[in-house]
Structures are given as structure tokens and as C-alpha cells.
Design a protein around this motif. Structure first.
Motif, PDB file in Angstrom:
ATOM      1  N   TYR A  21      49.841  56.357  40.478  1.00 51.23           N
ATOM      2  CA  TYR A  21      48.874  57.357  40.049  1.00 51.23           C
ATOM      3  C   TYR A  21      49.266  57.826  38.648  1.00 51.23           C
ATOM      4  CZ  TYR A  21      46.496  61.845  39.519  1.00 51.23           C
ATOM      5  OH  TYR A  21      45.748  62.882  39.035  1.00 51.23           O
ATOM      6  N   ALA A  22      48.281  57.985  37.754  1.00 46.17           N
ATOM      7  CA  ALA A  22      48.539  58.466  36.398  1.00 46.17           C
ATOM      8  C   ALA A  22      47.433  59.406  35.964  1.00 46.17           C
ATOM      9  CB  ALA A  22      48.648  57.292  35.422  1.00 46.17           C
ATOM     10  N   GLY A  38      43.815  57.960  37.035  1.00 53.66           N
ATOM     11  CA  GLY A  38      43.763  56.582  37.495  1.00 53.66           C
ATOM     12  C   GLY A  38      44.698  56.334  38.652  1.00 53.66           C
ATOM     13  N   TRP A  39      44.337  55.379  39.506  1.00 56.89           N
ATOM     14  CA  TRP A  39      45.198  54.991  40.612  1.00 56.89           C
ATOM     15  C   TRP A  39      45.079  53.482  40.842  1.00 56.89           C
ATOM     16  CZ3 TRP A  39      42.927  52.515  44.725  1.00 56.89           C
ATOM     17  CH2 TRP A  39      41.560  52.700  44.902  1.00 56.89           C
ATOM     18  N   LYS A  40      46.081  52.933  41.494  1.00 53.54           N
ATOM     19  CA  LYS A  40      46.079  51.507  41.820  1.00 53.54           C
ATOM     20  C   LYS A  40      46.924  51.269  43.062  1.00 53.54           C
ATOM     21  CE  LYS A  40      49.062  48.732  40.245  1.00 53.54           C
ATOM     22  NZ  LYS A  40      49.601  48.055  41.457  1.00 53.54           N
ATOM     23  N   VAL A  41      46.464  50.352  43.917  1.00 60.51           N
ATOM     24  CA  VAL A  41      47.232  49.907  45.076  1.00 60.51           C
ATOM     25  C   VAL A  41      47.213  48.386  45.087  1.00 60.51           C
ATOM     26  CG1 VAL A  41      47.406  49.859  47.585  1.00 60.51           C
ATOM     27  CG2 VAL A  41      46.722  51.971  46.432  1.00 60.51           C
ATOM     28  N   THR A  42      48.383  47.774  45.246  1.00 62.20           N
ATOM     29  CA  THR A  42      48.487  46.312  45.329  1.00 62.20           C
ATOM     30  C   THR A  42      49.304  45.922  46.549  1.00 62.20           C
ATOM     31  OG1 THR A  42      48.378  46.010  42.922  1.00 62.20           O
ATOM     32  CG2 THR A  42      49.328  44.214  44.196  1.00 62.20           C
ATOM     33  N   LEU A  43      48.777  45.005  47.348  1.00 65.79           N
ATOM     34  CA  LEU A  43      49.498  44.406  48.465  1.00 65.79           C
ATOM     35  C   LEU A  43      49.809  42.964  48.090  1.00 65.79           C
ATOM     36  CD1 LEU A  43      50.536  44.610  51.406  1.00 65.79           C
ATOM     37  CD2 LEU A  43      48.287  43.744  52.135  1.00 65.79           C
ATOM     38  N   SER A  44      51.091  42.597  48.192  1.00 64.59           N
ATOM     39  CA  SER A  44      51.533  41.285  47.724  1.00 64.59           C
ATOM     40  C   SER A  44      52.373  40.592  48.788  1.00 64.59           C
ATOM     41  CB  SER A  44      52.366  41.450  46.435  1.00 64.59           C
ATOM     42  OG  SER A  44      52.944  40.242  46.031  1.00 64.59           O
ATOM     43  N   GLN A  45      52.025  39.336  49.088  1.00 62.48           N
ATOM     44  CA  GLN A  45      52.830  38.497  49.975  1.00 62.48           C
ATOM     45  C   GLN A  45      53.541  37.471  49.100  1.00 62.48           C
ATOM     46  OE1 GLN A  45      53.302  39.033  53.219  1.00 62.48           O
ATOM     47  NE2 GLN A  45      54.808  37.377  53.298  1.00 62.48           N
ATOM     48  N   ASN A  46      54.872  37.383  49.243  1.00 65.38           N
ATOM     49  CA  ASN A  46      55.679  36.630  48.285  1.00 65.38           C
ATOM     50  C   ASN A  46      56.501  35.533  48.952  1.00 65.38           C
ATOM     51  OD1 ASN A  46      54.960  38.841  46.447  1.00 65.38           O
ATOM     52  ND2 ASN A  46      56.531  39.989  47.575  1.00 65.38           N
ATOM     53  N   ILE A  47      56.681  34.457  48.204  1.00 63.02           N
ATOM     54  CA  ILE A  47      57.595  33.378  48.580  1.00 63.02           C
ATOM     55  C   ILE A  47      58.571  33.219  47.423  1.00 63.02           C
ATOM     56  CG2 ILE A  47      57.806  30.925  49.146  1.00 63.02           C
ATOM     57  CD1 ILE A  47      54.872  31.032  50.073  1.00 63.02           C
ATOM     58  N   PHE A 102      43.475  46.957  44.078  1.00 61.41           N
ATOM     59  CA  PHE A 102      42.335  47.859  44.020  1.00 61.41           C
ATOM     60  C   PHE A 102      42.735  49.083  43.195  1.00 61.41           C
ATOM     61  CE2 PHE A 102      42.161  45.503  47.953  1.00 61.41           C
ATOM     62  CZ  PHE A 102      40.873  44.984  47.928  1.00 61.41           C
ATOM     63  N   GLY A 103      41.829  49.556  42.343  1.00 65.21           N
ATOM     64  CA  GLY A 103      42.141  50.720  41.535  1.00 65.21           C
ATOM     65  C   GLY A 103      40.916  51.309  40.879  1.00 65.21           C
ATOM     66  N   ASP A 104      41.120  52.449  40.189  1.00 64.17           N
ATOM     67  CA  ASP A 104      40.001  53.136  39.560  1.00 64.17           C
ATOM     68  C   ASP A 104      40.546  54.051  38.466  1.00 64.17           C
ATOM     69  OD1 ASP A 104      36.993  54.083  39.869  1.00 64.17           O
ATOM     70  OD2 ASP A 104      38.206  55.896  39.668  1.00 64.17           O
ATOM     71  N   VAL A 105      39.809  54.147  37.357  1.00 65.31           N
ATOM     72  CA  VAL A 105      40.113  55.101  36.288  1.00 65.31           C
ATOM     73  C   VAL A 105      38.873  55.945  36.048  1.00 65.31           C
ATOM     74  CG1 VAL A 105      40.730  55.414  33.870  1.00 65.31           C
ATOM     75  CG2 VAL A 105      41.803  53.578  35.200  1.00 65.31           C
ATOM     76  N   GLU A 106      39.031  57.257  36.179  1.00 62.12           N
ATOM     77  CA  GLU A 106      37.936  58.202  35.968  1.00 62.12           C
ATOM     78  C   GLU A 106      38.189  58.978  34.686  1.00 62.12           C
ATOM     79  OE1 GLU A 106      36.060  60.673  39.255  1.00 62.12           O
ATOM     80  OE2 GLU A 106      37.149  62.236  38.130  1.00 62.12           O
ATOM     81  N   THR A 107      37.217  58.944  33.766  1.00 64.42           N
ATOM     82  CA  THR A 107      37.351  59.606  32.475  1.00 64.42           C
ATOM     83  C   THR A 107      36.308  60.714  32.355  1.00 64.42           C
ATOM     84  OG1 THR A 107      38.124  57.550  31.445  1.00 64.42           O
ATOM     85  CG2 THR A 107      37.334  59.291  29.976  1.00 64.42           C
ATOM     86  N   THR A 108      36.799  61.895  31.999  1.00 62.86           N
ATOM     87  CA  THR A 108      35.910  63.038  31.763  1.00 62.86           C
ATOM     88  C   THR A 108      36.087  63.499  30.332  1.00 62.86           C
ATOM     89  OG1 THR A 108      36.138  63.747  34.069  1.00 62.86           O
ATOM     90  CG2 THR A 108      35.259  65.350  32.496  1.00 62.86           C
ATOM     91  N   ASN A 159      33.401  56.082  35.468  1.00 60.33           N
ATOM     92  CA  ASN A 159      34.388  55.401  36.307  1.00 60.33           C
ATOM     93  C   ASN A 159      34.473  53.920  35.958  1.00 60.33           C
ATOM     94  OD1 ASN A 159      33.638  57.837  38.154  1.00 60.33           O
ATOM     95  ND2 ASN A 159      35.500  56.959  39.053  1.00 60.33           N
ATOM     96  N   VAL A 160      35.675  53.403  35.939  1.00 59.04           N
ATOM     97  CA  VAL A 160      35.921  51.968  35.786  1.00 59.04           C
ATOM     98  C   VAL A 160      36.778  51.538  36.969  1.00 59.04           C
ATOM     99  CG1 VAL A 160      36.951  50.157  34.383  1.00 59.04           C
ATOM    100  CG2 VAL A 160      35.785  52.072  33.271  1.00 59.04           C
ATOM    101  N   ASP A 161      36.221  50.702  37.851  1.00 61.26           N
ATOM    102  CA  ASP A 161      36.982  50.306  39.034  1.00 61.26           C
ATOM    103  C   ASP A 161      37.497  48.883  38.908  1.00 61.26           C
ATOM    104  OD1 ASP A 161      34.975  48.469  39.829  1.00 61.26           O
ATOM    105  OD2 ASP A 161      33.903  50.014  40.918  1.00 61.26           O
ATOM    106  N   THR A 162      38.508  48.594  39.721  1.00 64.30           N
ATOM    107  CA  THR A 162      39.148  47.273  39.737  1.00 64.30           C
ATOM    108  C   THR A 162      39.279  46.812  41.180  1.00 64.30           C
ATOM    109  OG1 THR A 162      40.413  47.657  37.711  1.00 64.30           O
ATOM    110  CG2 THR A 162      41.254  45.984  39.217  1.00 64.30           C
ATOM    111  N   ALA A 163      38.865  45.575  41.453  1.00 64.79           N
ATOM    112  CA  ALA A 163      39.074  44.933  42.750  1.00 64.79           C
ATOM    113  C   ALA A 163      39.326  43.456  42.465  1.00 64.79           C
ATOM    114  CB  ALA A 163      37.851  45.112  43.650  1.00 64.79           C
TER     115      ALA A 163
END
Length: 406
Positions: free
Chosen positions: A338-339, A351-360, A378-384, A392-396
Motif C-alpha cells: 500500500y502506498a 495505491g495498492w497491489k496484491v500478487t500471488l506467486s507460485q515458484n520453482i 491485482f492493483g489500483d491507483v486512485e488519484t484525486t 482510477n487506474v486498475d491492474t489485473a
């Protein structure tokens, strides 16, 4: 009769074969002894070495933006699943004199898809230097260097942030032993981009210094001080400009640390020569290991920017990354960040972001590399803005990549 006629010939052939076999055996034995002698004399410091860092992969983006970007402290919501492709590739050759001096010559090329990590030219010559140690009997660990190098760029992990950055070309020394601390000093010039960091220095210069390895009781303390200035080559607008950046890094045990920085006329580089701009930055980062298979890394930071020549704002960031290692190959990571940016003139960003990662990986631990990852972000940045208009700018995104250092 024919048997007796061929007998001398057979004896001669047999004798020749026996002599040849003995000769080959002697040659093989001599060659083996020579190889063993060379191996005994070999020095790993003199070998040609290939080292580097790289991450490349594909990302399918379904949102407004491929990456979640906010603020000016690197990847403020976390780097996992939120990184540009690229890498740095270095070759180093060592030399040793009869007196025992050790020298090396190194060249590094890099390529980054993002201009935040490289120049607009794509492929860059980021390093080309020579350095020597064991030159002075009283200071065997003192390293003298000259050329172009990554220079004084301490970097944080979870946010990929270089809180100091003075890459350039010049000369200096590292590890002057003062007894209880070691000292680095250098004169460097910033390299002109010129389509791939291929130019000469551009007229902006810095004197950089570092006092490190100080035992502060609870951990090691490193101190930095850098001064920036310009020559006429940089243009009349910068002829009277200067800057300075001071910083400290204090270890807290083996895996946690506090970083503090204050800059006048700059942000993270004395090359900035940014006029009336003042920046303060503090952060706490590290990791804990609650059990054999569970690791948790974290980072908290605060940054304040002020001055007549700056956009005055405060920045906040928090990132946490719990990791579970199933075995020596497979691991699962979850990173959440979160920022927030609060501008003095009105307006803010969250802004916030969450990442789930499966690794080898080769080892299964958080630092094990090479690693191949399959992840979802997944994430989103909200600017006022100052007039209270919000966007809003979202990321998926879904991605697959590798990361390695070697």
C-alpha cells in the motif's frame, strides 16, 4: 618356410607397437603431470568470470495499466509481479603480478525495457573499469579503481529502490582501513545518455564518500556523504548549482535495518542539481523466520519532499511478503503493498497491489535462484486532484517469468 620368412617381420612389428605403446604411455603420463601442475598453480581470482542479474517473462494484462506505479520510491507497492524485463551481464578477467598485486578488468552490458532502469537506447555500456588490490603492503584490502562503474547505489529489495545512485565514470578507492571503520572516496561524472549510455560525462560531477563497517553495538553502521557540482559543459543554467546528499544505514541484528537520508538540491543523487529541493527519507526493512518453512519480509518507508523548485509532498509505503517453502524446489509467495502520496498544494494518490506467486527454484528458499514464477497481480491507483476530481487506474495481470543472479 613362409612361417620363418615372416617371423622377423612380425617381431619387428611387435617391437614397434610395444615401443609406440610405451611412448604414448609416457606422453600421457607427462601430460597428466603437466595438467596437475597447472591446476595446482591456478588461481580462481584470475579466471574469466561471467556474472550478472536478469529477469524476463511474459505478462498478460487485462486492466488499465500493466504495472502499478505510484510515488518516487521505486516500486512503492511492491516489486513482485510488478517489474520490467531486463538484465545486466558482466565479464571480468583477473590478473596477478609477481609481487602479488591482484587486478581485474570488467565490462557490463545491460538491457532494460523501462527507462527507469536504463537509458532510452536499450542496450548500454554500464561498466568498463580496471581495479587493483594488494597494492600497498600496509593496506592489502585497499581497492583502487578507475573507469565506468555502478557506483554507490545501495538498493532496497521489496520496493526495488536505489536510495542513493551515482553510476558514472571516474576514479577512486574503497576499503581504506582506518581501524574500526573503512573509508571509500571517489570522483565521478554522470554519463550522457546519448542513445544508450554510450556518451562521455555530461558536465555533472560528484564527490562521493562512505564510512562503513562501524560497530554500533546492535549492528553495523554505514555513513554516506556526497557533493554534486557542474562544469561549464553542463550549461549556464547549472553553473552555480550544487547539491549534497547524506545518509546512514544501521543494521539491527542480522536481517533488519534502518535507512535515513537527507538531500539538499537533490533526491537520491548528487547529480540532480535540482535547485531549492529538499528530500528526507527513512525506512525500516527486514525479515523474520517464524518456522523452518515460513519467511516474512517487510518494508515501511516515509519520504518528504519540499522546496520552491519541487512538488511538495509526503509519501508513505508499506509492503509485506509472506513466503512458504514446500520443499527444496517449490514455494508460494503472497505480496501485498500500500502506498500514498499527499501533496501540500492539494490532491493525493492512493495505491495498492496484491500478487500471488507460485515458484520453482534451485533450492526453494526466498533467495534461491534461478527461479521460474507463475503469478497473478491485482492493483489500483486512485488519484484525486486539487479540485477533488478522482480517477482510477486498475491492474489485473497474469504472468510467467524467470529471475536469476549468478
Amino acid at each position: 618356410m613362409k612361417t620363418f620368412k615372416f617371423l622377423p617381420i612380425a617381431v619387428a612389428v611387435a617391437t614397434s607397437i610395444a615401443s609406440f605403446s610405451a611412448l604414448v604411455a609416457d606422453d600421457i603420463e607427462a601430460l597428466t603431470e603437466r595438467i596437475q601442475a597447472l591446476e595446482a598453480q591456478s588461481d580462481p581470482d584470475l579466471a574469466l568470470k561471467f556474472t550478472g542479474y536478469a529477469r524476463y517473462g511474459a505478462r498478460y494484462a487485462g486492466g488499465d495499466s500493466e504495472l502499478v506505479g505510484i510515488g518516487s520510491t521505486g516500486v512503492a507497492v511492491g516489486r513482485l509481479g510488478n517489474e520490467a524485463n531486463g538484465g545486466e551481464f558482466q565479464f571480468t578477467k583477473g590478473f596477478k603480478t609477481d609481487s602479488g598485486m591482484l587486478w581485474d578488468v570488467a565490462i557490463m552490458l545491460d538491457h532494460w525495457e523501462s527507462s527507469d532502469w536504463g537509458s532510452e537506447g536499450g542496450a548500454n555500456v554500464k561498466k568498463f573499469y580496471a581495479s587493483g588490490t594488494n597494492i600497498f603492503e600496509s593496506q592489502p584490502g585497499l581497492r583502487i579503481w578507475g573507469g565506468r562503474d555502478f557506483h554507490q547505489r545501495p538498493q532496497q529489495g521489496l520496493n526495488d529502490y536505489m536510495w542513493l545512485a551515482h553510476d558514472g565514470q571516474g576514479a577512486g578507492f574503497d576499503n581504506l582501513d582506518l581501524g574500526g571503520a573503512k573509508f571509500n572516496l571517489a570522483f565521478v561524472g554522470q554519463v550522457s545518455d546519448n542513445g544508450g549510455a554510450l556518451g562521455n560525462d555530461n558536465g555533472k560531477y560528484a564527490i562521493t564518500s562512505k564510512l562503513h563497517g562501524i560497530d554500533a553495538g546492535i549492528g553495523n553502521l554505514d555513513l554516506y556523504f556526497n557533493y554534486g557540482f557542474a562544469s561549464d559543459q553542463a550549461g549556464t543554467a547549472l553553473e552555480d548549482e550544487n547539491s549534497w546528499v547524506a545518509g546512514a544505514m544501521l543494521g539491527l541484528g542480522s536481517s533488519n535495518k534502518i535507512i535515513a537520508k537527507y538531500a539538499d538540491g537533490a533526491d537520491n543523487s548528487a547529480f540532480d542539481l535540482a535547485g531549492d529541493k529538499k528530500v528526507m527519507y527513512v525506512s525500516l526493512e527486514g525479515g523474520v523466520n517464524p518456522s523452518e518453512n515460513v519467511f516474512v519480509d517487510y518494508l515501511l518507508s516515509y519520504k518528504d519532499i519540499s522546496g520552491d523548485d519541487a512538488t511538495e509532498q509526503s509519501e508513505y509505503s508499506a509492503i509485506v511478503r509472506p513466503m512458504y517453502n514446500w520443499n527444496s524446489v517449490h514455494s508460494t509467495w503472497l505480496e501485498a503493498g500500500y502506498a500514498m502520496v499527499d501533496q501540500d498544494a492539494g490532491g493525493d494518490q492512493e495505491g495498492w497491489k496484491v500478487t500471488l506467486s507460485q515458484n520453482i527454484s534451485m533450492g526453494g528458499l526466498p533467495w534461491s535462484r534461478p527461479m521460474v514464477r507463475f503469478y497473478a497481480t491485482f492493483g489500483d491507483v486512485e488519484t484525486t486532484d486539487a479540485s477533488s476530481v478522482t480517477t482510477n487506474v486498475d491492474t489485473a495481470s497474469l504472468g510467467a517469468m524467470f529471475e536469476a543472479w549468478w
